[in-house]
Design a protein around this motif. Structure first.
Motif, PDB file in Angstrom:
ATOM      1  N   GLU A   7       6.671  43.643  47.080  1.00 47.44           N
ATOM      2  CA  GLU A   7       6.334  43.342  45.693  1.00 47.44           C
ATOM      3  C   GLU A   7       5.797  44.535  44.908  1.00 47.44           C
ATOM      4  OE1 GLU A   7       3.592  40.162  45.999  1.00 47.44           O
ATOM      5  OE2 GLU A   7       5.131  38.652  46.400  1.00 47.44           O
ATOM      6  N   ASN A   8       5.534  45.646  45.568  1.00 49.99           N
ATOM      7  CA  ASN A   8       4.984  46.808  44.869  1.00 49.99           C
ATOM      8  C   ASN A   8       6.036  47.889  44.667  1.00 49.99           C
ATOM      9  OD1 ASN A   8       5.172  47.390  47.589  1.00 49.99           O
ATOM     10  ND2 ASN A   8       3.347  48.693  47.619  1.00 49.99           N
ATOM     11  N   ALA A   9       7.304  47.474  44.533  1.00 50.27           N
ATOM     12  CA  ALA A   9       8.398  48.447  44.419  1.00 50.27           C
ATOM     13  C   ALA A   9       8.250  49.339  43.195  1.00 50.27           C
ATOM     14  CB  ALA A   9       9.738  47.713  44.369  1.00 50.27           C
ATOM     15  N   ALA A  10       7.753  48.784  42.087  1.00 52.73           N
ATOM     16  CA  ALA A  10       7.622  49.588  40.869  1.00 52.73           C
ATOM     17  C   ALA A  10       6.628  50.726  41.063  1.00 52.73           C
ATOM     18  CB  ALA A  10       7.198  48.707  39.705  1.00 52.73           C
ATOM     19  N   ALA A  11       5.539  50.446  41.772  1.00 53.67           N
ATOM     20  CA  ALA A  11       4.514  51.467  41.972  1.00 53.67           C
ATOM     21  C   ALA A  11       4.946  52.517  42.996  1.00 53.67           C
ATOM     22  CB  ALA A  11       3.208  50.816  42.410  1.00 53.67           C
ATOM     23  N   GLU A  12       5.531  52.064  44.113  1.00 56.03           N
ATOM     24  CA  GLU A  12       5.842  53.001  45.171  1.00 56.03           C
ATOM     25  C   GLU A  12       7.071  53.865  44.901  1.00 56.03           C
ATOM     26  OE1 GLU A  12       6.139  50.453  48.540  1.00 56.03           O
ATOM     27  OE2 GLU A  12       8.217  49.892  48.173  1.00 56.03           O
ATOM     28  N   SER A  13       7.921  53.446  43.934  1.00 52.91           N
ATOM     29  CA  SER A  13       9.106  54.237  43.596  1.00 52.91           C
ATOM     30  C   SER A  13       8.936  55.060  42.321  1.00 52.91           C
ATOM     31  CB  SER A  13      10.314  53.308  43.438  1.00 52.91           C
ATOM     32  OG  SER A  13      10.093  52.387  42.372  1.00 52.91           O
ATOM     33  N   LYS A  14       7.754  55.042  41.750  1.00 50.62           N
ATOM     34  CA  LYS A  14       7.493  55.778  40.503  1.00 50.62           C
ATOM     35  C   LYS A  14       7.424  57.273  40.791  1.00 50.62           C
ATOM     36  CE  LYS A  14       4.322  55.804  36.561  1.00 50.62           C
ATOM     37  NZ  LYS A  14       3.096  55.198  35.993  1.00 50.62           N
ATOM     38  N   PRO A  15       8.042  58.100  39.936  1.00 53.30           N
ATOM     39  CA  PRO A  15       8.015  59.560  40.161  1.00 53.30           C
ATOM     40  C   PRO A  15       6.580  60.091  40.145  1.00 53.30           C
ATOM     41  CG  PRO A  15       9.599  58.969  38.463  1.00 53.30           C
ATOM     42  CD  PRO A  15       8.805  57.741  38.736  1.00 53.30           C
ATOM     43  N   LYS A  16       6.343  61.082  40.962  1.00 51.63           N
ATOM     44  CA  LYS A  16       5.023  61.707  40.995  1.00 51.63           C
ATOM     45  C   LYS A  16       4.903  62.669  39.801  1.00 51.63           C
ATOM     46  CE  LYS A  16       4.544  61.443  46.014  1.00 51.63           C
ATOM     47  NZ  LYS A  16       4.390  62.205  47.285  1.00 51.63           N
ATOM     48  N   PRO A  17       3.723  62.697  39.158  1.00 53.54           N
ATOM     49  CA  PRO A  17       3.559  63.624  38.022  1.00 53.54           C
ATOM     50  C   PRO A  17       3.626  65.065  38.496  1.00 53.54           C
ATOM     51  CG  PRO A  17       1.454  62.653  38.657  1.00 53.54           C
ATOM     52  CD  PRO A  17       2.508  61.932  39.430  1.00 53.54           C
ATOM     53  N   PRO A  18       4.139  65.966  37.670  1.00 54.36           N
ATOM     54  CA  PRO A  18       4.234  67.373  38.075  1.00 54.36           C
ATOM     55  C   PRO A  18       2.839  67.973  38.298  1.00 54.36           C
ATOM     56  CG  PRO A  18       4.728  67.127  35.750  1.00 54.36           C
ATOM     57  CD  PRO A  18       4.671  65.754  36.316  1.00 54.36           C
ATOM     58  N   LYS A  19       2.755  68.859  39.241  1.00 54.68           N
ATOM     59  CA  LYS A  19       1.461  69.503  39.508  1.00 54.68           C
ATOM     60  C   LYS A  19       1.106  70.452  38.388  1.00 54.68           C
ATOM     61  CE  LYS A  19       1.904  69.248  44.550  1.00 54.68           C
ATOM     62  NZ  LYS A  19       1.927  70.005  45.808  1.00 54.68           N
ATOM     63  N   ALA A  20      -0.173  70.470  38.065  1.00 50.35           N
ATOM     64  CA  ALA A  20      -0.636  71.322  36.974  1.00 50.35           C
ATOM     65  C   ALA A  20      -0.550  72.790  37.370  1.00 50.35           C
ATOM     66  CB  ALA A  20      -2.078  70.959  36.623  1.00 50.35           C
TER      67      ALA A  20
ATOM     68  N   LYS B 281      12.918  65.927  44.796  1.00 50.05           N
ATOM     69  CA  LYS B 281      11.919  65.788  45.859  1.00 50.05           C
ATOM     70  C   LYS B 281      11.849  64.335  46.340  1.00 50.05           C
ATOM     71  CE  LYS B 281       8.896  69.554  44.323  1.00 50.05           C
ATOM     72  NZ  LYS B 281       7.513  69.908  43.880  1.00 50.05           N
ATOM     73  N   ARG B 282      11.411  64.190  47.584  1.00 54.68           N
ATOM     74  CA  ARG B 282      11.156  62.862  48.099  1.00 54.68           C
ATOM     75  C   ARG B 282       9.813  62.379  47.566  1.00 54.68           C
ATOM     76  NH1 ARG B 282      11.751  62.325  54.334  1.00 54.68           N
ATOM     77  NH2 ARG B 282       9.856  63.591  54.338  1.00 54.68           N
ATOM     78  N   ILE B 283       9.778  61.152  47.045  1.00 59.69           N
ATOM     79  CA  ILE B 283       8.544  60.583  46.519  1.00 59.69           C
ATOM     80  C   ILE B 283       7.674  60.073  47.653  1.00 59.69           C
ATOM     81  CG2 ILE B 283       7.580  58.781  45.045  1.00 59.69           C
ATOM     82  CD1 ILE B 283      10.242  58.852  43.477  1.00 59.69           C
ATOM     83  N   ARG B 284       8.276  59.289  48.533  1.00 62.26           N
ATOM     84  CA  ARG B 284       7.568  58.792  49.705  1.00 62.26           C
ATOM     85  C   ARG B 284       8.569  58.204  50.693  1.00 62.26           C
ATOM     86  NH1 ARG B 284       5.364  56.013  45.805  1.00 62.26           N
ATOM     87  NH2 ARG B 284       3.311  56.834  46.314  1.00 62.26           N
ATOM     88  N   GLN B 285       8.084  58.050  51.909  1.00 67.20           N
ATOM     89  CA  GLN B 285       8.864  57.415  52.965  1.00 67.20           C
ATOM     90  C   GLN B 285       8.076  56.229  53.480  1.00 67.20           C
ATOM     91  OE1 GLN B 285      10.737  59.867  56.140  1.00 67.20           O
ATOM     92  NE2 GLN B 285       9.420  58.703  57.518  1.00 67.20           N
ATOM     93  N   LEU B 286       8.702  55.067  53.548  1.00 71.76           N
ATOM     94  CA  LEU B 286       8.012  53.879  54.026  1.00 71.76           C
ATOM     95  C   LEU B 286       7.859  53.934  55.543  1.00 71.76           C
ATOM     96  CD1 LEU B 286       9.699  51.031  51.933  1.00 71.76           C
ATOM     97  CD2 LEU B 286       7.717  52.447  51.372  1.00 71.76           C
TER      98      LEU B 286
END
Length: 420
Positions: A407-420, A338-343
């Motif tokens: 500078e926030n590359a670590a946060a914005e590229s982190k995988p999203k947690p699976p939905k419950a 899946k795509r995490i986000r698009q800048l």
């Protein structure tokens, strides 16, 4: 993965600067072909914030960013403008023609190659350079693998050259002949210090993507062993790759990048697609590979396809970015597909980007050459005259290059947690 059409960018206002992003002053005037950070996150904070760029202006540049340690109050409190002013160009290395790639070897040594066919060693301490050797045609890719101490250059003359760059007298070890023109290349694993790399059992490999959809995978440890076993100069024998494959992509490859954990690689094409593949040739493993569409815009009801110019894996998360001629950068999770986000859209096509070795910073280069719309308007030479850019993307090329530091590359590229 999601292939939802991306919004059409119309101007640079679509990419407003945030508190964690700034641009560097006085960037190269011509498009940037590659960006690479020093690869070891355990290095000093100063060294971990150094990166190299190669450019079509025939120059390699070494930049030093301001320290952005979140635990350093004085550093994190600096404004984007102050950080931009604190960043500096340490050295520049002039070449005889456009430079297509550059790579780190040690904290004080790098290598570059380009249109002038020369492999250069760059002294990052004093700004000097020496010519190590040359190819018969342009050098399109340069890679260095630390555990085997092999510097590899790939050239449009259909050869790979293996070099020992740190010997008392750096020298050529072996020339490998390829069946087709190489287009992209990478080593596996790309981040040897990453926590995702297993401590044992990881083989060092080289992936070469060529024209005619051909892919070769070499065992670098075996290549090094055979180089060391040779007596004197190149023995002229042809050394077979570990694997030979056909690319999953039907159109010309633009980039290849290896997974952080050493299990596979991804390739991108001019036709807005990415393929994720695995080294294990078993049918079970090969059944896991997949491809997906990306970097496409719906313009006046027409699906416009853009080249995926580059990708890059995050050294900690194992996710990756893709960037393209549509002026868009997206983050992807190869596990969840899946795509995490698009800048937000950048002002012009993206040509290169890179994560820092610790994954905290991402540097992006906009100003790549556009995919132009060419309506049926004859010009004075009987051809067709360009009239604007497809999708309203801003003009790239000479004078339009911008280096963006996020500078926030670590946060914005982190995988999203699976939905419950």
């Amino acid at each position: 993965m999601s292939s939802t059409p991306q919004p059409t960018p119309t101007s640079s206002s679509n990419h407003p600067l945030t508190s964690t992003e700034y641009t560097l002053p006085n960037p190269p005037q011509h498009p940037i072909s590659s960006i690479v950070f020093h690869p070891d996150p355990s290095s000093s904070s100063q060294l971990s914030r150094q990166f190299l760029t190669s450019s079509w202006d025939s120059t390699v540049r070494l930049y030093q960013l301001a320290d952005v340690d979140a635990n350093n109050a004085s550093s994190s409190a600096l404004s984007g403008e102050a950080k931009a002013q604190a960043a500096r160009q340490v050295h520049s290395f002039q070449h005889g023609a456009p430079v297509l790639d550059v790579c780190w070897i040690t904290p004080t040594l790098a290598a570059s190659g380009g249109i002038d066919r020369r492999v250069r060693l760059l002294n990052l301490e004093d700004g000097s350079s020496t010519i190590l050797g040359k190819h018969g045609s342009a050098i399109c890719r340069m890679r260095y693998e630390t555990s085997t101490n092999l510097l590899i250059s790939a050239s449009w003359d259909k050869t790979l050259k293996l070099w020992d760059p740190t010997a008392v007298e750096p020298r050529l070890l072996k020339t490998l002949t390829l069946p087709e023109k190489p287009l992209a290349m990478d080593v596996s694993p790309p981040w040897t210090a990453s926590p995702l790399v297993p401590k044992e059992g990881v083989r060092r490999r080289l992936v070469v993507a060529m024209a005619a959809r051909q892919v070769r995978i070499y065992d670098l440890e075996e290549l090094r062993r055979r180089c060391d076993a040779m007596s004197g100069e190149d023995d002229g024998e042809q050394w077979d790759p570990e694997q030979t494959r056909e690319s999953s992509l039907k159109y010309m490859v633009r980039d290849v990048r290896c997974n952080v954990d050493g299990i596979g690689f991804s390739t991108s094409s001019i036709e807005g697609r990415i393929a994720v593949d695995f080294f294990d040739p078993s049918s079970t493993s090969q059944a896991r590979k997949y491809a997906f569409k990306c970097h496409r815009l719906l313009v006046d009801g027409i699906d416009v396809v853009y080249p995926v110019n580059q990708m890059g894996y995050h050294p900690v998360h194992g996710t990756f970015f893709s960037l393209g001629g549509d002026a868009v950068l997206s983050y992807w999770d190869p596990v969840s597909k899946k795509r995490i986000r698009q800048l937000p859209s950048f002002p012009s096509p993206l040509s290169a980007a890179a994560f820092s070795g610790d994954g905290k910073v991402l540097v992006v280069a906009s100003g790549g050459v556009n995919v132009e719309e060419r309506p049926s308007l004859p010009n004075e030479h009987g051809g067709e005259e360009a009239n604007g850019e497809v999708g309203g993307i801003g003009k790239g090329g000479e004078g339009n290059v911008v280096l963006w530091v996020r500078e926030n590359a670590a946060a914005e590229s982190k995988p999203k947690p699976p939905k419950a």
